[in-house]
Design an enzyme around this catalytic site. Structure first.
Site, PDB file in Angstrom:
ATOM      1  N   SER A 126       0.829  -1.203   0.000  1.00  0.00           N
ATOM      2  CA  SER A 126       0.000   0.000   0.000  1.00  0.00           C
ATOM      3  C   SER A 126       0.861   1.250   0.000  1.00  0.00           C
ATOM      4  O   SER A 126       1.983   1.248   0.541  1.00  0.00           O
ATOM      5  CB  SER A 126      -0.867  -0.030   1.257  1.00  0.00           C
ATOM      6  OG  SER A 126      -1.468   1.217   1.468  1.00  0.00           O
ATOM      7  N   TYR A 151      -1.931  -1.601  11.025  1.00  0.00           N
ATOM      8  CA  TYR A 151      -2.209  -2.077   9.664  1.00  0.00           C
ATOM      9  C   TYR A 151      -1.071  -1.666   8.721  1.00  0.00           C
ATOM     10  O   TYR A 151      -0.508  -2.487   8.001  1.00  0.00           O
ATOM     11  CB  TYR A 151      -3.542  -1.511   9.150  1.00  0.00           C
ATOM     12  CG  TYR A 151      -3.705  -1.719   7.651  1.00  0.00           C
ATOM     13  CD1 TYR A 151      -4.018  -2.970   7.132  1.00  0.00           C
ATOM     14  CD2 TYR A 151      -3.501  -0.670   6.749  1.00  0.00           C
ATOM     15  CE1 TYR A 151      -4.124  -3.173   5.761  1.00  0.00           C
ATOM     16  CE2 TYR A 151      -3.613  -0.858   5.371  1.00  0.00           C
ATOM     17  CZ  TYR A 151      -3.922  -2.108   4.885  1.00  0.00           C
ATOM     18  OH  TYR A 151      -4.024  -2.304   3.527  1.00  0.00           O
ATOM     19  N   LYS A 155       2.127  -3.876   6.417  1.00  0.00           N
ATOM     20  CA  LYS A 155       2.554  -3.813   5.017  1.00  0.00           C
ATOM     21  C   LYS A 155       4.074  -3.594   4.940  1.00  0.00           C
ATOM     22  O   LYS A 155       4.757  -4.196   4.112  1.00  0.00           O
ATOM     23  CB  LYS A 155       1.805  -2.698   4.283  1.00  0.00           C
ATOM     24  CG  LYS A 155       0.300  -2.948   4.171  1.00  0.00           C
ATOM     25  CD  LYS A 155      -0.014  -4.239   3.435  1.00  0.00           C
ATOM     26  CE  LYS A 155      -1.485  -4.583   3.413  1.00  0.00           C
ATOM     27  NZ  LYS A 155      -1.776  -5.936   2.925  1.00  0.00           N
TER      28      LYS A 155
HETATM   29  N1  LIG Z   1      -8.857  -1.692  -0.681  1.00  0.00           N
HETATM   30  C1  LIG Z   1      -7.887  -0.845  -0.423  1.00  0.00           C
HETATM   31  O1  LIG Z   1      -8.118   0.354  -0.300  1.00  0.00           O
HETATM   32  C2  LIG Z   1      -6.453  -1.325  -0.302  1.00  0.00           C
HETATM   33  C3  LIG Z   1      -5.396  -0.412  -0.409  1.00  0.00           C
HETATM   34  C4  LIG Z   1      -4.086  -0.864  -0.285  1.00  0.00           C
HETATM   35  C5  LIG Z   1      -3.839  -2.203  -0.034  1.00  0.00           C
HETATM   36  N2  LIG Z   1      -4.886  -3.069   0.084  1.00  0.00           N
HETATM   37  C6  LIG Z   1      -4.611  -4.483   0.361  1.00  0.00           C
HETATM   38  O2  LIG Z   1      -5.118  -5.270  -0.705  1.00  0.00           O
HETATM   39  C7  LIG Z   1      -5.550  -6.524  -0.217  1.00  0.00           C
HETATM   40  C8  LIG Z   1      -6.960  -6.781  -0.676  1.00  0.00           C
HETATM   41  O3  LIG Z   1      -7.789  -5.722  -0.241  1.00  0.00           O
HETATM   42  P1  LIG Z   1      -9.359  -5.709  -0.496  1.00  0.00           P
HETATM   43  O4  LIG Z   1      -9.785  -4.295  -0.482  1.00  0.00           O
HETATM   44  O5  LIG Z   1      -9.677  -6.550  -1.654  1.00  0.00           O
HETATM   45  O6  LIG Z   1      -9.848  -6.389   0.859  1.00  0.00           O
HETATM   46  P2  LIG Z   1     -11.037  -7.424   1.106  1.00  0.00           P
HETATM   47  O7  LIG Z   1     -11.268  -7.462   2.575  1.00  0.00           O
HETATM   48  O8  LIG Z   1     -12.191  -7.138   0.213  1.00  0.00           O
HETATM   49  O9  LIG Z   1     -10.365  -8.803   0.632  1.00  0.00           O
HETATM   50  C9  LIG Z   1      -9.557  -9.584   1.476  1.00  0.00           C
HETATM   51  C10 LIG Z   1     -10.090 -11.005   1.411  1.00  0.00           C
HETATM   52  O10 LIG Z   1      -9.244 -11.833   2.213  1.00  0.00           O
HETATM   53  C11 LIG Z   1     -10.040 -12.714   2.975  1.00  0.00           C
HETATM   54  N3  LIG Z   1      -9.247 -13.073   4.174  1.00  0.00           N
HETATM   55  C12 LIG Z   1      -8.843 -12.255   5.182  1.00  0.00           C
HETATM   56  N4  LIG Z   1      -8.139 -12.957   6.096  1.00  0.00           N
HETATM   57  C13 LIG Z   1      -8.087 -14.242   5.653  1.00  0.00           C
HETATM   58  C14 LIG Z   1      -7.514 -15.449   6.155  1.00  0.00           C
HETATM   59  N5  LIG Z   1      -6.875 -15.492   7.338  1.00  0.00           N
HETATM   60  N6  LIG Z   1      -7.646 -16.588   5.435  1.00  0.00           N
HETATM   61  C15 LIG Z   1      -8.292 -16.574   4.240  1.00  0.00           C
HETATM   62  N7  LIG Z   1      -8.881 -15.471   3.718  1.00  0.00           N
HETATM   63  C16 LIG Z   1      -8.760 -14.313   4.421  1.00  0.00           C
HETATM   64  C17 LIG Z   1     -11.320 -11.940   3.281  1.00  0.00           C
HETATM   65  O11 LIG Z   1     -12.418 -12.778   3.543  1.00  0.00           O
HETATM   66  C18 LIG Z   1     -11.510 -11.148   1.980  1.00  0.00           C
HETATM   67  O12 LIG Z   1     -12.301 -11.868   1.062  1.00  0.00           O
HETATM   68  C19 LIG Z   1      -5.351  -6.487   1.280  1.00  0.00           C
HETATM   69  O13 LIG Z   1      -4.116  -7.091   1.585  1.00  0.00           O
HETATM   70  C20 LIG Z   1      -5.306  -5.010   1.590  1.00  0.00           C
HETATM   71  O14 LIG Z   1      -4.571  -4.738   2.766  1.00  0.00           O
HETATM   72  C21 LIG Z   1      -6.175  -2.672  -0.060  1.00  0.00           C
END
Ligand SMILES: NC(=O)c1ccc[n+]([C@@H]2O[C@H](COP(=O)([O-])OP(=O)(O)OC[C@H]3O[C@@H](n4cnc5c(N)ncnc54)[C@H](O)[C@@H]3O)[C@@H](O)[C@H]2O)c1
Length: 340
Positions: A126, A151, A155
């Site tokens: 991120s 959080y 990262k």
């Molecule tokens: N959305 C944002 O703004 C953003 C920005 C920067 C980075 N990220 C990173 O991108 C990634 C995806 O983000 P997103 O927005 O799609 O999030 P999201 O919560 O929609 O997707 C994450 C998925 O991982 C699953 N999950 C979580 N812990 C788990 C575990 N222990 N075992 C199996 N499944 C598990 C959840 O059920 C979910 O479906 C994350 O790592 C997040 O930190 C997101």
């Protein structure tokens, strides 16, 4: 075609990436524990691609199950690791939940990847690692700043763990993708963002307010040193973001990476203020948004947007969709989810 594991593949960014992987012919296996998603997302993926990925409902915190998964799928060639907990505020109150879910699971997966003949690994990082960068736009060489939340720290630590592991694992190549602000939904509106509870991010808060689920949107601060006084971010369409993952994965599978561990910014290169996002939403939806300006929120970064040169030139990827496209799809998705 190569078998790719997508952890968190039923989440927001993961589901859009599964679609792009399947469109490119990859064989996809999803791991998700449904802690922040629903199995129904699979139907959306099938509706778009005509193909059902293999789905293993599994909690990556369970080390034995992760081992058993890789014993069964020892032909996995690449992993895109989205699974993580992502609520910044919650991470401040429950740091150990974040360290366990975001760091513990990463370690378990890397341990298994070290056993494979070769593997490519893509990590969801991120722009939060840059904090308030000293120079804008932000290049990959900008220093990583002290994390503002557990959080954000997961990262930074995650990136370090991957880098250290790649140094001692000739079979392993990795790319950390530093996302700016992912927004929007697939144009088919078969998949999109499904925030549980009160949305943490601006765009779902806007669409939920416009649909009548929230009374009003609070805009935190209008006295920042930006042209209209509100905070600036780099909003990237989730479909553009998803496509970057496929390109990054191919780079590793085809051995085109320049070193065993690389980082790339994924943004549009353009900053948009909160008021500009609201204007874009009002323009494409024809709705008037109920919002009010309130005081600044502690910890908010003033301005962050990506320098995209490295991603454009070295990765060979650039965004194709605009903020208006993202807001249009986000609104269509909200209307569909609420049956309007
Ligand atoms: N959305 C944002 O703004 C953003 C920005 C920067 C980075 N990220 C990173 O991108 C990634 C995806 O983000 P997103 O927005 O799609 O999030 P999201 O919560 O929609 O997707 C994450 C998925 O991982 C699953 N999950 C979580 N812990 C788990 C575990 N222990 N075992 C199996 N499944 C598990 C959840 O059920 C979910 O479906 C994350 O790592 C997040 O930190 C997101």
């Amino acid at each position: 075609m190569d078998k790719i594991l997508v952890t968190g593949g039923l989440g927001f960014i993961g589901s859009h990436t599964v679609v792009e992987l399947q469109n490119e012919g990859y064989e996809v296996v999803i791991i998700d524990d449904l802690s922040n998603s629903s199995e129904k997302v699979l139907d959306g993926i099938v509706a778009i691609t005509g193909k059902k990925p293999v789905f293993e409902k599994l909690d990556l915190k369970e080390k034995d199950k992760v081992e058993a998964f890789f014993a069964k799928h020892s032909d996995v060639k690449g992993v895109i690791h989205f699974a993580a907990s992502k609520a910044v505020g919650e991470s401040v109150n429950e740091p150990l939940k974040y360290y366990e879910n975001n760091i513990g699971t990463l370690v378990y997966i890397l341990k298994e990847l070290r056993k494979l003949p070769s593997a490519g690994f893509i990590f969801s990082s991120s722009c939060t690692v840059y904090g308030q960068a000293d120079e804008l736009p932000i290049t990959e060489n900008a220093p990583v700043k002290q994390a503002e939340s557990p959080y954000g720290n997961t990262k930074q630590i995650g990136e370090e763990i991957i880098k250290d592991t790649c140094k001692v694992s000739p079979n392993l190549k990795a790319i950390a993708l530093r996302y700016f602000n992912p927004v929007g939904a697939h144009e088919s509106v078969e998949i999109g963002e499904l925030p549980i509870g009160v949305p943490q991010n601006l765009v779902p808060f806007i669409t939920q307010t416009a649909i009548g689920l929230r009374d009003e949107l609070s805009v935190f601060g209008e006295d920042y040193p930006t042209p209209d006084g509100t905070c600036i971010r780099d909003y990237i369409h989730v479909v553009d973001l998803a496509k970057a993952h496929v390109i990054a994965l191919k780079r590793l599978l085809e051995g085109k990476n320049k070193s065993s561990y690389e980082t790339f910014n994924l943004g549009t290169g353009t900053g948009s203020s909160v008021l500009e996002v609201i204007k874009s939403f009002e323009k494409v939806s024809g709705e008037k948004l109920n919002y009010k300006i309130v005081g600044r929120r502690e910890g908010d970064i003033i301005s962050a947007y990506a320098d995209t040169d490295k991603a454009n030139n070295e990765l060979g990827w650039k965004t194709e969709l605009s903020l208006d496209d993202a807001m249009r799809s986000a609104w269509k998705w909200e209307c569909k989810v609420r049956g309007k």
